[in-house]
Design a protein around this motif. Structure first.
Motif, PDB file in Angstrom:
ATOM      1  N   ASP A 113     -50.345  48.275 -19.716  1.00 43.42           N
ATOM      2  CA  ASP A 113     -49.083  48.228 -20.457  1.00 43.42           C
ATOM      3  C   ASP A 113     -47.998  47.807 -19.468  1.00 43.42           C
ATOM      4  OD1 ASP A 113     -46.601  48.838 -21.544  1.00 43.42           O
ATOM      5  OD2 ASP A 113     -47.250  50.701 -22.486  1.00 43.42           O
ATOM      6  N   PHE A 118     -49.602  57.324 -24.963  1.00 43.05           N
ATOM      7  CA  PHE A 118     -50.908  57.050 -24.351  1.00 43.05           C
ATOM      8  C   PHE A 118     -51.918  58.119 -24.783  1.00 43.05           C
ATOM      9  CE2 PHE A 118     -50.586  53.978 -20.573  1.00 43.05           C
ATOM     10  CZ  PHE A 118     -49.475  53.323 -21.091  1.00 43.05           C
ATOM     11  N   GLY A 125     -45.577  45.776 -31.711  1.00 40.00           N
ATOM     12  CA  GLY A 125     -45.014  46.704 -30.736  1.00 40.00           C
ATOM     13  C   GLY A 125     -46.094  47.082 -29.742  1.00 40.00           C
ATOM     14  N   VAL A 126     -45.667  47.680 -28.632  1.00 36.44           N
ATOM     15  CA  VAL A 126     -46.647  48.022 -27.599  1.00 36.44           C
ATOM     16  C   VAL A 126     -47.403  49.299 -27.952  1.00 36.44           C
ATOM     17  CG1 VAL A 126     -46.922  48.629 -25.161  1.00 36.44           C
ATOM     18  CG2 VAL A 126     -45.515  46.677 -25.819  1.00 36.44           C
ATOM     19  N   VAL A 127     -46.726  50.268 -28.567  1.00 36.87           N
ATOM     20  CA  VAL A 127     -47.453  51.474 -29.000  1.00 36.87           C
ATOM     21  C   VAL A 127     -48.520  51.101 -30.044  1.00 36.87           C
ATOM     22  CG1 VAL A 127     -47.263  53.712 -30.125  1.00 36.87           C
ATOM     23  CG2 VAL A 127     -45.660  53.086 -28.324  1.00 36.87           C
ATOM     24  N   PRO A 128     -48.163  50.316 -31.073  1.00 34.95           N
ATOM     25  CA  PRO A 128     -49.233  49.858 -31.966  1.00 34.95           C
ATOM     26  C   PRO A 128     -50.341  49.115 -31.209  1.00 34.95           C
ATOM     27  CG  PRO A 128     -47.088  49.398 -32.945  1.00 34.95           C
ATOM     28  CD  PRO A 128     -46.830  49.922 -31.557  1.00 34.95           C
ATOM     29  N   TYR A 169     -46.211  58.072 -20.316  1.00 31.68           N
ATOM     30  CA  TYR A 169     -45.588  57.847 -21.638  1.00 31.68           C
ATOM     31  C   TYR A 169     -46.490  58.448 -22.717  1.00 31.68           C
ATOM     32  CZ  TYR A 169     -43.531  55.126 -25.456  1.00 31.68           C
ATOM     33  OH  TYR A 169     -42.933  54.728 -26.627  1.00 31.68           O
ATOM     34  N   ASN A 227     -44.152  54.451 -16.486  1.00 29.85           N
ATOM     35  CA  ASN A 227     -43.186  55.349 -17.134  1.00 29.85           C
ATOM     36  C   ASN A 227     -43.864  56.709 -17.272  1.00 29.85           C
ATOM     37  OD1 ASN A 227     -41.441  56.681 -18.879  1.00 29.85           O
ATOM     38  ND2 ASN A 227     -41.909  55.408 -20.648  1.00 29.85           N
ATOM     39  N   ALA A 260     -35.992  55.327 -24.817  1.00 31.69           N
ATOM     40  CA  ALA A 260     -35.790  54.236 -23.860  1.00 31.69           C
ATOM     41  C   ALA A 260     -35.270  52.958 -24.514  1.00 31.69           C
ATOM     42  CB  ALA A 260     -37.082  53.980 -23.088  1.00 31.69           C
ATOM     43  N   SER A 316     -39.013  43.562 -25.458  1.00 33.27           N
ATOM     44  CA  SER A 316     -38.197  44.602 -26.076  1.00 33.27           C
ATOM     45  C   SER A 316     -37.418  45.440 -25.069  1.00 33.27           C
ATOM     46  CB  SER A 316     -39.065  45.481 -26.975  1.00 33.27           C
ATOM     47  OG  SER A 316     -40.021  46.167 -26.223  1.00 33.27           O
ATOM     48  N   LYS A 317     -38.072  45.906 -24.007  1.00 36.48           N
ATOM     49  CA  LYS A 317     -37.326  46.690 -23.001  1.00 36.48           C
ATOM     50  C   LYS A 317     -36.438  45.753 -22.194  1.00 36.48           C
ATOM     51  CE  LYS A 317     -39.391  50.420 -23.965  1.00 36.48           C
ATOM     52  NZ  LYS A 317     -38.744  51.356 -24.848  1.00 36.48           N
ATOM     53  N   CYS A 370     -50.371  52.195 -16.923  1.00 31.49           N
ATOM     54  CA  CYS A 370     -48.961  51.962 -17.207  1.00 31.49           C
ATOM     55  C   CYS A 370     -48.375  51.293 -15.963  1.00 31.49           C
ATOM     56  CB  CYS A 370     -48.262  53.291 -17.505  1.00 31.49           C
ATOM     57  SG  CYS A 370     -46.674  53.081 -18.310  1.00 31.49           S
ATOM     58  N   ILE A 393     -44.887  46.645 -20.222  1.00 30.52           N
ATOM     59  CA  ILE A 393     -43.621  46.503 -20.963  1.00 30.52           C
ATOM     60  C   ILE A 393     -42.405  46.576 -20.028  1.00 30.52           C
ATOM     61  CG2 ILE A 393     -43.334  48.969 -21.553  1.00 30.52           C
ATOM     62  CD1 ILE A 393     -42.411  48.070 -24.362  1.00 30.52           C
ATOM     63  N   HIS A 394     -42.551  47.284 -18.893  1.00 30.68           N
ATOM     64  CA  HIS A 394     -41.407  47.421 -17.964  1.00 30.68           C
ATOM     65  C   HIS A 394     -41.458  46.404 -16.813  1.00 30.68           C
ATOM     66  CE1 HIS A 394     -39.909  51.104 -19.857  1.00 30.68           C
ATOM     67  NE2 HIS A 394     -41.157  51.512 -19.934  1.00 30.68           N
TER      68      HIS A 394
HETATM   69  C1  LIG Z   1     -44.812  52.314 -21.182  1.00 34.02           C
HETATM   70  C2  LIG Z   1     -44.265  52.072 -22.550  1.00 34.02           C
HETATM   71  N1  LIG Z   1     -45.023  51.472 -23.470  1.00 34.02           N
HETATM   72  C3  LIG Z   1     -44.562  51.228 -24.720  1.00 34.02           C
HETATM   73  C4  LIG Z   1     -43.286  51.597 -25.087  1.00 34.02           C
HETATM   74  C5  LIG Z   1     -42.792  51.348 -26.479  1.00 34.02           C
HETATM   75  O1  LIG Z   1     -43.170  50.091 -26.917  1.00 34.02           O
HETATM   76  P1  LIG Z   1     -42.874  49.618 -28.394  1.00 34.02           P
HETATM   77  O2  LIG Z   1     -41.492  50.043 -28.742  1.00 34.02           O
HETATM   78  O3  LIG Z   1     -43.038  48.129 -28.313  1.00 34.02           O
HETATM   79  O4  LIG Z   1     -43.907  50.236 -29.268  1.00 34.02           O
HETATM   80  C6  LIG Z   1     -42.466  52.229 -24.154  1.00 34.02           C
HETATM   81  C7  LIG Z   1     -41.108  52.665 -24.540  1.00 34.02           C
HETATM   82  O5  LIG Z   1     -40.489  53.464 -23.895  1.00 34.02           O
HETATM   83  C8  LIG Z   1     -42.964  52.462 -22.854  1.00 34.02           C
HETATM   84  O6  LIG Z   1     -42.207  53.052 -21.928  1.00 34.02           O
END
Ligand SMILES: Cc1ncc(COP(=O)(O)O)c(C=O)c1O
Length: 411
Positions: free
Chosen positions: A209, A129, A100-103, A126, A181, A42, A251-252, A177, A211-212
């Motif tokens: 989360d 998770f 980052g959001v995953v971290p 996603y 996503n 993405a 970021s997105k 989420c 992010i979107h």
């Molecule tokens: C719901 C969601 N969270 C987090 C991320 C990624 O976040 P990051 O790149 O900041 O770790 C994505 C990327 O596709 C996403 O869709």
């Protein structure tokens, strides 16, 4: 079909091969071929806002790249964005910068739950998770979304609140989420109020989360869960917002995910301290001179770019949905209310997941994300990234149509 009269800056093709772009240069590794059109990971194939490029160039003109400290103006840029865009008043001390959001998902699970405690996720979702839970030896509790079809044959995903309540009885945390996503849902006020009520009743922390959140189409409106919680707690439920932690990121929104700087909004002081301790333990240096420059410039100067991007993406989404409905009768598209990701229901093709994946790669020469990656309910689906010039999306769908016809899969 779907051609627009005016060309847009987003129609401009940008060659990304050889730039170290995962989406392009990672094709061999991911799909076993470089021949697929990449419509998976993405990010978008669009140039970032000029404000971002200019800020990066200005920073690069300074010849020293030492350890960094986020200036007040960076925090203020985020606070102003959340207030203006989402009507959400965030205090400076609630903000924890993260890489980052995953971290962030991993950090929050590690900081606020203990091994074997239950963490709820709502598949299909996603995939990081899941790993944030199982990779850290927490107990995965799943509340699958349900797909319903209304009288107009429109499909939409819903949360199962009864099952969520049952999960909450054994859980400590919910990973929400919002928008979702891969299914593209923008959760509505009533749904989020139900989540807050369940969280309050069963003493859950909710990590939302978002992010979107900025990539929402005209017919929907995103509401930060934390803002709703703040509004609700003036009534009978106290300290509701202290249960909610939100992950946000430019970021997105502004297409800078490779630069890696995001934020957690944590109104609860004890939660914030626990997360900060976790970050310190890892010894991570979250900010650097370039990610800070891009983060602040995007939030401060990217608004007009985003105002142009969204109608472009919406036109692409609408053209893609119309094409699929007219030309690909075996594939049903769940039109997203947010995100540049289309969720394609390919179950009528009657291919099991490995065969479906092979069909897209080998026959259609398309590199999409297999739905099975997103957990239960993703089987038989594919996720298509439409954050690319509209001509690419229509060319990809034409490849899919040709592949379906060749294999007698078009009816
Ligand atoms: C719901 C969601 N969270 C987090 C991320 C990624 O976040 P990051 O790149 O900041 O770790 C994505 C990327 O596709 C996403 O869709």
């Amino acid at each position: 079909m779907g051609a627009r009269a005016l060309s847009s800056r987003f129609d401009q093709p940008i060659a990304r091969e050889g730039s170290g772009a995962l989406k392009y240069d990672g094709r061999q590794q991911t799909f076993g071929t470089t021949e697929v059109m990449p419509m998976w990971v993405a990010d978008m194939d669009f140039a970032v806002p000029a404000a971002v490029t200019e800020a990066l160039q200005a920073r690069i003109a300074h010849p020293v790249f030492g350890y960094s400290l986020a200036p007040d103006s960076l925090y203020q840029a985020l606070i102003d964005w959340l207030q203006i865009k989402h009507g959400w008043p965030v205090q400076r001390e609630w903000i924890v910068l993260t890489p980052g959001v995953v971290p962030s998902l991993n950090l929050v699970v590690a900081a606020l739950t203990a091994p074997d405690e239950g963490v709820i996720v709502q598949p299909p979702v996603y995939f990081p998770f899941f790993s944030a839970v199982t990779g850290q030896q927490r107990h995965l509790l799943e509340n699958p979304l349900s797909l319903t079809t209304d009288h107009a044959n429109q499909s939409q995903y819903q949360m199962d609140m009864d099952h969520l309540t049952a999960c909450a009885q054994q859980g400590r945390m919910l990973l929400l989420c919002s928008p979702h996503n891969p299914v593209g849902r923008v959760w509505q006020t009533a749904e989020m109020e139900a989540i807050l009520s369940i969280a309050n009743q069963h003493d859950l922390v909710v990590l939302s989360d978002e992010i979107h959140a900025d990539l929402v189409y005209a017919e929907a409106q995103h509401q930060p869960l934390s803002r709703l919680a703040m509004q609700a707690e003036t009534a009978e439920q106290t300290a509701l917002s202290h249960r909610v932690i939100t992950a946000v990121s430019p970021s997105k929104t502004f297409n800078i995910p490779g630069l890696g700087l995001s934020a957690l909004i944590v109104p609860n002081t004890a939660h914030r301290q626990a997360i900060q301790r976790q970050l310190n333990t890892l010894g991570l240096s979250v900010t650097n001179p370039l990610n800070m420059a891009a983060f602040e410039a995007a939030y401060r100067g990217g608004g007009n770019w985003l105002n142009e991007l969204m109608p472009y993406l919406q036109a692409t989404r609408d053209a893609a949905v119309a094409y699929i409905q007219a030309e690909l009768p075996s594939i049903k598209v769940i039109a997203p209310q947010a995100t540049y990701l289309l969720w394609l229901d390919c179950r009528a093709l009657n291919l099991h997941d490995a065969a479906l994946k092979r069909f897209f790669i080998e026959e259609a020469q398309l590199g999409l994300s297999p739905g099975a990656m997103f957990g239960h309910g993703g089987e038989g689906f594919m996720r298509m990234n439409i954050g690319t010039p509209q001509a690419n999306v229509l060319a990809a769908l034409a490849r899919l149509k040709a592949a379906c016809s060749r294999h007698g899969l078009s009816t």
